[in-house]
Design an enzyme around this catalytic site. Structure first.
Site, PDB file in Angstrom:
ATOM      1  N   GLU A 202      31.621  32.837  33.556  1.00  0.00           N
ATOM      2  CA  GLU A 202      31.510  34.084  34.332  1.00  0.00           C
ATOM      3  C   GLU A 202      32.768  34.933  34.174  1.00  0.00           C
ATOM      4  OE1 GLU A 202      30.705  33.778  38.569  1.00  0.00           O
ATOM      5  OE2 GLU A 202      30.890  35.951  38.790  1.00  0.00           O
TER       6      GLU A 202
ATOM      7  N   HIS B 181      38.393  31.223  40.274  1.00  0.00           N
ATOM      8  CA  HIS B 181      37.302  31.980  40.902  1.00  0.00           C
ATOM      9  C   HIS B 181      37.763  33.350  41.359  1.00  0.00           C
ATOM     10  CE1 HIS B 181      34.532  33.087  44.254  1.00  0.00           C
ATOM     11  NE2 HIS B 181      33.650  32.762  43.330  1.00  0.00           N
TER      12      HIS B 181
ATOM     13  N   ASP C 255      34.859  30.240  35.779  1.00  0.00           N
ATOM     14  CA  ASP C 255      35.026  31.654  36.122  1.00  0.00           C
ATOM     15  C   ASP C 255      36.338  32.090  35.474  1.00  0.00           C
ATOM     16  OD1 ASP C 255      32.809  31.842  37.957  1.00  0.00           O
ATOM     17  OD2 ASP C 255      34.039  30.861  39.474  1.00  0.00           O
TER      18      ASP C 255
ATOM     19  N   GLU D 270      30.918  25.170  34.492  1.00  0.00           N
ATOM     20  CA  GLU D 270      31.019  26.608  34.753  1.00  0.00           C
ATOM     21  C   GLU D 270      32.456  27.055  34.970  1.00  0.00           C
ATOM     22  OE1 GLU D 270      31.015  28.337  38.338  1.00  0.00           O
ATOM     23  OE2 GLU D 270      30.205  30.257  37.698  1.00  0.00           O
TER      24      GLU D 270
ATOM     25  N   HIS E 262      29.161  23.636  38.945  1.00  0.00           N
ATOM     26  CA  HIS E 262      29.769  24.866  39.446  1.00  0.00           C
ATOM     27  C   HIS E 262      31.275  24.680  39.645  1.00  0.00           C
ATOM     28  CE1 HIS E 262      30.550  27.656  42.986  1.00  0.00           C
ATOM     29  NE2 HIS E 262      30.059  28.485  42.097  1.00  0.00           N
ATOM     30  N   ARG E 263      32.063  25.349  38.830  1.00  0.00           N
ATOM     31  CA  ARG E 263      33.536  25.223  38.834  1.00  0.00           C
ATOM     32  C   ARG E 263      33.960  23.775  38.505  1.00  0.00           C
ATOM     33  NH1 ARG E 263      34.770  28.627  44.494  1.00  0.00           N
ATOM     34  NH2 ARG E 263      32.911  29.914  44.396  1.00  0.00           N
TER      35      ARG E 263
ATOM     36  N   GLN F  25      27.694  35.072  32.220  1.00  0.00           N
ATOM     37  CA  GLN F  25      27.087  35.565  33.462  1.00  0.00           C
ATOM     38  C   GLN F  25      28.014  36.571  34.121  1.00  0.00           C
ATOM     39  OE1 GLN F  25      27.504  32.696  36.627  1.00  0.00           O
ATOM     40  NE2 GLN F  25      28.945  31.459  35.471  1.00  0.00           N
TER      41      GLN F  25
HETATM   42  O1  G3P Z   1      28.198  32.000  38.802  1.00  0.00           O
HETATM   43  C1  G3P Z   1      27.257  31.533  39.716  1.00  0.00           C
HETATM   44  C2  G3P Z   1      27.996  31.450  40.915  1.00  0.00           C
HETATM   45  O2  G3P Z   1      29.139  30.765  40.568  1.00  0.00           O
HETATM   46  C3  G3P Z   1      28.363  32.775  41.473  1.00  0.00           C
HETATM   47  O3  G3P Z   1      29.104  32.588  42.552  1.00  0.00           O
HETATM   48  O4  G3P Z   1      31.112  33.237  43.630  1.00  0.00           O
HETATM   49  O5  G3P Z   1      30.802  30.876  42.978  1.00  0.00           O
HETATM   50  O6  G3P Z   1      31.253  32.593  41.261  1.00  0.00           O
HETATM   51  P1  G3P Z   1      30.654  32.292  42.574  1.00  0.00           P
HETATM   52 CA    CA Z   2      30.846  31.679  39.154  1.00  0.00          CA
END
Ligand code: G3P
Ligand code: CA
Length: 380
Positions: free
Chosen positions: A151, A57, A44, A42, A15-16, A196
């Site tokens: 994302e 993000h 964003d 991941e 995540h990130r 996503q």
């Molecule tokens: O994309 C899954 C998750 O990352 C969504 O939450 O706010 O961390 O982008 P966020």
């Molecule tokens: Ca995300």
């Protein structure tokens, strides 16, 4: 143990990047995650003033960069409404990529993650193209094919609602920009990319128009925010797909925006995420997405690590389930009772045993350790 829990390895999505260790959304955080063994990293994405997609993000750069202390950008500070919420800061859409490159990344959770904050002001803000370049280079060096789980942030804001600092509409379709760029970058293998979004319209358009036009078949994931109506507009927007809320506010023709689907048009106003998780909602999602990404706080039955029935129901509809976001620090652990919490490792094992398809974590190293233990237990 779920019947097929041992058949397919659950995906570990960094995540990130390995954001528990290094400032998020930097090449360094992504590289660390790939070295740890993450299946996907991941990014964003938000756009710059000159239409480049960069990895942040938030489009508000205040908390993840040093923009607030760069004197030449002092006059870019402003207040905007992002998904209906007023935010004061410096916004990506008011900076060219060349200006973004004058900034450096910062750890947003510096008190919680001092090890990450030690790297403040060292790493660049990067583009999608640079991330694809990193992943390809990693593959050339190691033979490992790591995927991108991308994302698009705030599609409705960037396309319809948002304005630049001087007042002109932003008017960018970031989902269209994304698939066009992925095609230019030759990074479109369906086994190696997910797209996503917390919104619905952009995913429907990707599925029905944008990807067919480019002959792409990238799997889509419908992210699901809060399902308890705890973050409703106008105070917050985490309980609603913001595109639906926005179009409802505009009294727009929902059936035409949602491509003939009566589902969105007929349901509650505002349409909240809980509606997307009942049988009718899952059936609707199954028309355009390969899976759902539910909020981790909404997947368990109270004071347990037993998954709510919607997880199995989604899987029975053929949808993958990839919850977010698993963090190892004490304040993120799930409550067991009034006084104690489940550990991160207990949570991983419970999820794997119940057949979760994948998960987003800031600590891919810890999740991968637990996955290896789980896979060993499958052989016993
Ligand atoms: O994309 C899954 C998750 O990352 C969504 O939450 O706010 O961390 O982008 P966020
Ligand atoms: Ca995300």
């Amino acid at each position: 143990m779920a019947a097929d829990a041992c058949v397919t390895a659950p995906l570990v999505i960094a995540h990130r990047g390995a954001s528990g260790h290094l400032p998020e959304h930097t090449l360094e955080a992504y590289m660390l995650a790939m070295r740890m063994g993450a299946d996907f990293i991941e990014p964003d994405l938000v756009p710059t003033k000159d239409g480049q997609l960069i990895s942040r993000h938030e489009n508000d750069l205040t908390h993840t960069t040093n923009v607030a202390v760069v004197p030449q950008f002092a006059d870019r500070k402003t207040t905007k409404r992002i998904d209906g919420i007023p935010i004061t800061g410096w916004f990506s859409e008011d900076f060219t990529l060349a200006e973004i490159k004058q900034l450096k990344a910062r750890e947003p959770l510096s008190a919680l993650r001092p090890q990450g904050a030690e790297h403040n002001d060292k790493f660049d803000i990067v583009t999608l193209a640079e991330i694809v370049g990193l992943v390809k280079q990693f593959e050339a060096d190691t033979g490992r094919k790591v995927g991108l789980y991308i994302e698009t942030k705030h599609p409705t804001y960037f396309r319809y609602e948002g304005k630049r600092i001087a007042g002109a509409p932003i008017a960018l379709d970031i989902s269209k920009m994304l698939v066009q760029q992925l095609q230019q970058l030759r990074f479109t293998e369906p086994s190696r990319v997910f797209i996503q979004s917390f919104e619905v319209q952009n995913l429907l358009e990707l599925k029905q128009q944008l990807m067919p036009a480019l002959k792409l078949k990238i799997p889509l994931i419908q992210l699901i925010g809060d399902t308890e109506k705890a973050y409703l507009p106008p105070q917050d927007s985490f309980s609603v797909p913001y595109d639906v809320f926005y179009h409802q506010q505009q009294s727009a023709d929902l059936a035409s925006i949602y491509k003939g689907s009566s589902f969105v048009a007929l349901e509650s106003k505002p349409l909240d995420y809980s509606v997307l998780l009942n049988d009718k909602g899952l059936n609707f999602i199954q028309n355009y997405a390969a899976g759902i990404g539910p909020w981790r706080s909404s997947i368990y039955q109270k004071h347990s690590l037993n998954l709510k029935p919607f997880v199995k129901a989604a899987q029975q509809q053929g949808l993958k389930v990839h919850p977010y976001t698993f963090r190892a620090e004490a304040n993120y652990l799930m409550p067991k009772d009034e006084k104690t919490t489940f550990s991160y490792n207990q949570e991983m094992q419970a999820l794997f045993k119940q057949g979760i398809d994948g998960l987003f974590t800031d600590y891919p190293d810890l999740a991968l350790e637990q996955r290896a233990l789980f896979q060993q237990s499958c052989k016993l």
